[in-house]
Design a protein around this motif. Structure first.
Motif, mmCIF file in Angstrom:
data_model
loop_
_atom_site.group_PDB
_atom_site.id
_atom_site.type_symbol
_atom_site.label_atom_id
_atom_site.label_comp_id
_atom_site.label_asym_id
_atom_site.label_seq_id
_atom_site.Cartn_x
_atom_site.Cartn_y
_atom_site.Cartn_z
ATOM 1 N N LEU A 178 17.116 6.984 6.357
ATOM 2 C CA LEU A 178 17.351 7.187 7.784
ATOM 3 C C LEU A 178 16.132 6.807 8.608
ATOM 4 O O LEU A 178 16.265 6.253 9.701
ATOM 5 C CB LEU A 178 17.737 8.637 8.068
ATOM 6 N N ASP A 179 14.939 7.086 8.125
ATOM 7 C CA ASP A 179 13.741 6.769 8.899
ATOM 8 C C ASP A 179 13.624 5.259 9.133
ATOM 9 O O ASP A 179 13.298 4.817 10.235
ATOM 10 C CB ASP A 179 12.503 7.295 8.176
ATOM 11 N N ALA A 180 13.909 4.478 8.095
ATOM 12 C CA ALA A 180 13.869 3.018 8.251
ATOM 13 C C ALA A 180 14.970 2.561 9.206
ATOM 14 O O ALA A 180 14.763 1.661 10.035
ATOM 15 C CB ALA A 180 14.019 2.342 6.894
ATOM 16 N N TRP A 181 16.160 3.162 9.079
ATOM 17 C CA TRP A 181 17.252 2.805 9.985
ATOM 18 C C TRP A 181 16.864 3.105 11.425
ATOM 19 O O TRP A 181 17.106 2.288 12.331
ATOM 20 C CB TRP A 181 18.514 3.588 9.613
ATOM 21 N N LEU A 182 16.259 4.282 11.658
ATOM 22 C CA LEU A 182 15.892 4.672 13.013
ATOM 23 C C LEU A 182 14.818 3.746 13.574
ATOM 24 O O LEU A 182 14.856 3.378 14.755
ATOM 25 C CB LEU A 182 15.414 6.122 13.033
ATOM 26 N N ASP A 183 13.857 3.347 12.752
ATOM 27 C CA ASP A 183 12.825 2.416 13.216
ATOM 28 C C ASP A 183 13.452 1.107 13.693
ATOM 29 O O ASP A 183 13.071 0.552 14.732
ATOM 30 C CB ASP A 183 11.821 2.136 12.093
ATOM 31 N N ALA A 184 14.415 0.597 12.924
ATOM 32 C CA ALA A 184 15.089 -0.639 13.314
ATOM 33 C C ALA A 184 15.921 -0.427 14.578
ATOM 34 O O ALA A 184 15.951 -1.292 15.471
ATOM 35 C CB ALA A 184 15.968 -1.136 12.171
ATOM 36 N N ALA A 200 5.870 0.749 18.858
ATOM 37 C CA ALA A 200 5.116 1.838 18.234
ATOM 38 C C ALA A 200 5.255 3.133 19.026
ATOM 39 O O ALA A 200 5.508 4.209 18.451
ATOM 40 C CB ALA A 200 3.647 1.449 18.100
ATOM 41 N N GLU A 201 5.108 3.035 20.358
ATOM 42 C CA GLU A 201 5.205 4.241 21.185
ATOM 43 C C GLU A 201 6.612 4.830 21.151
ATOM 44 O O GLU A 201 6.800 6.054 21.063
ATOM 45 C CB GLU A 201 4.828 3.929 22.637
ATOM 46 N N LEU A 202 7.612 3.949 21.204
ATOM 47 C CA LEU A 202 8.981 4.437 21.232
ATOM 48 C C LEU A 202 9.425 4.973 19.874
ATOM 49 O O LEU A 202 10.210 5.927 19.799
ATOM 50 C CB LEU A 202 9.912 3.327 21.720
ATOM 51 N N ARG A 203 8.941 4.370 18.803
ATOM 52 C CA ARG A 203 9.245 4.939 17.487
ATOM 53 C C ARG A 203 8.644 6.331 17.350
ATOM 54 O O ARG A 203 9.278 7.244 16.800
ATOM 55 C CB ARG A 203 8.727 4.020 16.383
ATOM 56 N N ALA A 204 7.440 6.510 17.864
ATOM 57 C CA ALA A 204 6.817 7.837 17.811
ATOM 58 C C ALA A 204 7.628 8.842 18.633
ATOM 59 O O ALA A 204 7.816 9.996 18.220
ATOM 60 C CB ALA A 204 5.385 7.761 18.328
ATOM 61 N N ALA A 205 8.136 8.400 19.791
ATOM 62 C CA ALA A 205 8.966 9.280 20.610
ATOM 63 C C ALA A 205 10.231 9.681 19.861
ATOM 64 O O ALA A 205 10.633 10.853 19.848
ATOM 65 C CB ALA A 205 9.327 8.589 21.929
ATOM 66 N N TRP A 206 10.837 8.712 19.191
ATOM 67 C CA TRP A 206 12.081 9.001 18.483
ATOM 68 C C TRP A 206 11.863 9.857 17.242
ATOM 69 O O TRP A 206 12.742 10.626 16.856
ATOM 70 C CB TRP A 206 12.804 7.697 18.135
ATOM 71 N N ARG A 207 10.701 9.743 16.627
ATOM 72 C CA ARG A 207 10.409 10.673 15.524
ATOM 73 C C ARG A 207 10.359 12.100 16.054
ATOM 74 O O ARG A 207 10.774 13.046 15.378
ATOM 75 C CB ARG A 207 9.092 10.293 14.843
ATOM 76 N N ALA A 223 13.592 -0.501 17.634
ATOM 77 C CA ALA A 223 13.114 -1.849 17.943
ATOM 78 C C ALA A 223 14.219 -2.682 18.584
ATOM 79 O O ALA A 223 13.981 -3.408 19.569
ATOM 80 C CB ALA A 223 12.594 -2.522 16.676
ATOM 81 N N GLN A 224 15.426 -2.595 18.054
ATOM 82 C CA GLN A 224 16.532 -3.403 18.571
ATOM 83 C C GLN A 224 17.029 -2.886 19.915
ATOM 84 O O GLN A 224 17.416 -3.680 20.786
ATOM 85 C CB GLN A 224 17.671 -3.401 17.551
ATOM 86 N N ARG A 225 17.005 -1.595 20.099
ATOM 87 C CA ARG A 225 17.526 -1.003 21.337
ATOM 88 C C ARG A 225 16.649 -1.352 22.532
ATOM 89 O O ARG A 225 17.159 -1.533 23.645
ATOM 90 C CB ARG A 225 17.622 0.511 21.165
ATOM 91 N N TYR A 226 15.348 -1.480 22.309
ATOM 92 C CA TYR A 226 14.425 -1.699 23.421
ATOM 93 C C TYR A 226 13.798 -3.090 23.401
ATOM 94 O O TYR A 226 12.676 -3.285 23.881
ATOM 95 C CB TYR A 226 13.325 -0.638 23.410
ATOM 96 N N GLU A 227 14.516 -4.066 22.839
ATOM 97 C CA GLU A 227 14.100 -5.471 22.883
ATOM 98 C C GLU A 227 12.779 -5.720 22.176
ATOM 99 O O GLU A 227 12.070 -6.689 22.480
ATOM 100 C CB GLU A 227 13.998 -5.942 24.348
ATOM 101 N N GLY A 228 12.392 -4.842 21.260
ATOM 102 C CA GLY A 228 11.149 -5.023 20.535
ATOM 103 C C GLY A 228 9.906 -4.749 21.356
ATOM 104 O O GLY A 228 8.791 -5.088 20.936
ATOM 105 N N LEU A 286 24.859 5.245 14.403
ATOM 106 C CA LEU A 286 24.595 5.510 12.991
ATOM 107 C C LEU A 286 25.902 5.635 12.208
ATOM 108 O O LEU A 286 26.047 5.055 11.116
ATOM 109 C CB LEU A 286 23.770 6.792 12.854
ATOM 110 N N ALA A 287 26.854 6.374 12.743
ATOM 111 C CA ALA A 287 28.131 6.535 12.053
ATOM 112 C C ALA A 287 28.875 5.209 11.957
ATOM 113 O O ALA A 287 29.395 4.847 10.895
ATOM 114 C CB ALA A 287 28.980 7.580 12.771
ATOM 115 N N ALA A 288 28.918 4.457 13.048
ATOM 116 C CA ALA A 288 29.636 3.183 13.047
ATOM 117 C C ALA A 288 28.990 2.173 12.114
ATOM 118 O O ALA A 288 29.684 1.376 11.464
ATOM 119 C CB ALA A 288 29.702 2.621 14.466
#
Length: 712
Positions: free
Chosen positions: A441-447, A459-466, A450-455, A429-431
């Motif tokens: 930030l919520d939109a940034w985190l969603d992206a 949905a499940e992983l976004r919920a975990a990160w929230r 998705a990018q970190r886990y190859e898409g 995030l800082a870089a």
């Protein structure tokens, strides 16, 4: 606009092409690189890129190699849904490159700074070229243009002190152990945990040169170390000098009025330029965490003048980079008058100030904006290499935007962590804000997810990160430092000092447990993801929850006055967590030690390397000094289930006596803990057996997810 086919191929193209092959594999044959002028939006920063993809061919034009690398990474994130993190398996496995319309990007600041002197002790003291090549690729992809580069500096010191008349044995003794060299470079210690071997100096001279060659090939401007006034006792005894104390270590520092100060500074700089070249940037922290040897308010200014004089005698274009950390760490001494006097002693174009902990304790609004000196907004977060996740994610964009809107905005954004490979979301995030504004930030985190886990399983992983964002990553105003945020797991036991665990749980633990469960479920359904970033995040989340379970079990032991059943439950937490940590190599102590001894050229060398690897993560200094004990403690297999568990077992043995008022219990415990530390320094940790991370995480969650239900 993208350049035409006839544009000249830039000098950095081969370097970025090599990065593309390491990231993309054979698909990199379909990537073209070209030079371009800065776009209008990059006039201040001077770095820009543009990309376009047609018919399976991607063209990236940029002002420099870092800009081209950032452009490639932005294309991968925005059109392929993939990002490259510290732990992303490479190559990515893409089979083609999708079309993308013309897109232009411009840096928001001129520089992206990276590292802290401490990082070179707590993360990469034992890295080889393969490790460094991967790291430099990460740096380029994330917009780092100004990395601190201290690997091999010991060779420059050896050359300079040889010219000054010291013999080889004395110089290598003065330099001390290889795992502690960055602290030697900062002037904090000498003659400790060594000696340094000749083979280490030779090998790291070559490695340091290779690192610098690659960084420069991308267009980076590395920052090399500089003289801080710290000298061997033999030199100090014949000069004007004073003694300083840092965490129980005594060192000697020259008085800036002695001409030897500038002379030695020049000799070290010349030796370094001869070995490694220069980009005219030098890092020196003549005070760091040590009060100057003279309390005269004018004295720091004299140190500044002598430091700069030494640099300029060897390099007339020298610019001094200094960390602002002393002004925060010892703010009672560093009054505004003293800071201003110090900074005013340096011409404005000769110093760059790193506001090291700006995400928590920003100094840029004080001291008249560092007396008008250019400065860097830096994010520290990590002290010693902590492995549990914690950050105030929402505060980072706000802090950066406030700095950029200031009358004297920063010339760069930096990552100045004491250790890498932890809390990657915070540092990504800082870089990212070197090039991109993050208004949501919520939109940034969603992206990011998705990018970190190859898409996959988005949905499940976004919920975990929230859930993580609402718990461990909502640490507003928390001082995430070992003195204030340190649970029972990594605390050296005592009967007279009660661990302060109240600050470590500011959120609803059931939300964290649910986030952990969601990650485990994805790991069970998508085992292919576990070898990559998901495995890292699963371990960090497990650590976060189990650390608080250990805190709870500790209270139960105290409440039961050391009852055997409560003690057994408490110690089982260490054993169970250790099994989970063993599933991931980077969370094992044996990997750390193996990397250390890989540099050994003989039995004596191996003994020093083993000692350094074991010592710095446990007692840090000597086993009878509590000053830095466990400062760099890690949630690593072999430590958690061995060294840390054993200490608490010793504590539990006489807890009843201590609670009954036996004043001798503490002294006896201290002696047993010293013996345990000495045993670890001699023998290290027992080997661990890796298992299945998803299965071990599920086992822990099933056993412990309800333990904290009534905690808040």
């Amino acid at each position: 606009m993208l350049p035409g086919d006839g544009e000249h191929t830039p000098l950095w193209a081969d370097t970025v092409r090599g990065l593309a092959h390491r990231v993309l594999g054979s698909v990199a044959e379909s990537v073209r690189f070209a030079s371009s002028a800065a776009s209008d939006g990059a006039r201040g920063a001077g770095r820009a890129y543009a990309y376009e993809a047609k018919g399976g061919v991607l063209t990236v034009a940029a002002t420099d190699g870092v800009g081209a690398s950032v452009g490639l990474h932005h294309y991968l994130r925005e059109h392929c849904g993939r990002s490259v993190g510290w732990d992303t398996p490479l190559p990515l496995g893409l089979t083609s490159l999708p079309d993308a319309p013309l897109h232009q990007g411009a840096a928001r600041v001129r520089e992206g700074y990276y590292f802290n002197f401490c990082t070179f002790s707590y993360t990469m003291p034992y890295w080889n070229w393969a490790d460094w090549e991967r790291e430099i690729d990460w740096m380029a992809l994330h917009g780092i243009t100004m990395p601190l580069a201290v690997t091999g500096h010991e060779a420059a010191l050896h050359a300079a002190y040889t010219l000054l008349g010291l013999d080889d044995d004395r110089i290598r003794g003065f330099l001390g152990g290889p795992g502690y060299l960055p602290f030697q470079f900062m002037g904090c210690l000498d003659d400790f945990a060594g000696p340094l071997s000749s083979s280490w100096i030779d090998g790291h001279r070559e490695l340091g040169a290779r690192i610098l060659d690659r960084e420069r090939a991308f267009g980076m401007t590395p920052v090399l170390p500089a003289f801080t006034g710290h000298v061997p006792r033999e030199i100090a005894s014949a000069a004007r000098a004073g003694r300083r104390q840092w965490q129980g270590f005594e060192t000697w520092v020259l008085d800036p009025a002695d001409p030897l100060y500038a002379r030695i500074g020049a000799e070290i700089t010349r030796a370094q330029i001869k070995l490694f070249g220069t980009d005219h940037l030098y890092a020196a922290d003549p005070f760091i965490e040590m009060i100057p040897i003279d309390a005269d308010p004018a004295f720091p200014g004299a140190v500044a003048a002598a430091t700069l004089a030494g640099l300029r005698a060897a390099d007339s274009e020298a610019v001094w980079l200094m960390q602002a950390w002393p002004f925060s760490y010892q703010r009672e001494f560093w009054t505004e008058d003293r800071v201003t006097t110090f900074l005013d002693a340096i011409p404005g174009d000769r110093m760059l100030v790193a506001d090291l902990w700006a995400e928590h304790d920003p100094l840029w609004g004080q001291f008249d904006g560092f007396s008008g000196k250019p400065w860097l907004w830096c994010s520290l977060l990590n002290f010693g290499g902590r492995t549990d996740p914690v950050a105030d994610l929402r505060g980072v964009p706000a802090g950066i935007e406030a700095a950029l809107a200031a009358p004297r905005p920063p010339t760069g954004i930096g990552l100045s962590m004491e250790a890498t490979r932890n809390n990657p979301v915070f540092f990504e995030l800082a870089a990212d804000q070197i090039w991109n504004r993050v208004p949501d930030l919520d939109a940034w985190l969603d992206a990011y997810v998705a990018q970190r886990y190859e898409g996959r399983r988005t949905a499940e992983l976004r919920a975990a990160w929230r859930g993580l964002l609402d718990t461990v990553y909502s640490a507003q105003s928390l001082r995430a430092a070992p003195d204030q945020f340190k649970g029972v797991l990594l605390t050296n036991p005592s009967y007279t000092r009660t661990p302060d665990i109240s600050r470590a749980l500011w959120y609803e633990p059931s939300v964290l447990a649910q986030a952990w469960e969601r990650m485990i479920a994805v790991a069970e359904q998508e085992p292919g993801l576990v070898a990559g970033p998901l495995g890292h995040d699963l371990v960090e989340t497990g650590i976060a929850y189990m650390a608080r379970v250990a805190d709870r079990r500790y209270l139960e032991v105290v409440e039961s006055a050391g009852g055997p059943e409560a003690v057994a439950r408490f110690l089982r937490v260490f054993e169970d967590l250790d099994r989970m940590l063993a599933c991931r190599p980077e969370y094992t102590f044996q990997r750390w030690e193996a990397k250390a001894v890989s540099w050994a050229a003989g039995p004596g060398d191996r003994a020093v390397l083993q000692d350094n690897a074991r010592r710095i993560l446990t007692v840090w200094g000597t086993s009878d000094s509590p000053l830095l004990d466990d400062y760099a403690g890690r949630h690593w297999a072999g430590l958690v289930g061995g060294y840390y568990r054993d200490r608490w077992e010793l504590w539990a043995r006489d807890l009843g006596r201590a609670l009954a008022g036996d004043v001798g219990a503490e002294a006896e415990l201290r002696e047993r803990l010293r013996d345990r530390a000495e045993t670890f320094l001699r023998e290290g940790a027992a080997p661990v057996v890796p298992g299945d991370l998803a299965a071990e995480s599920r086992r822990l969650h099933t056993a412990y997810a309800g333990v904290l239900e009534d905690e808040r």
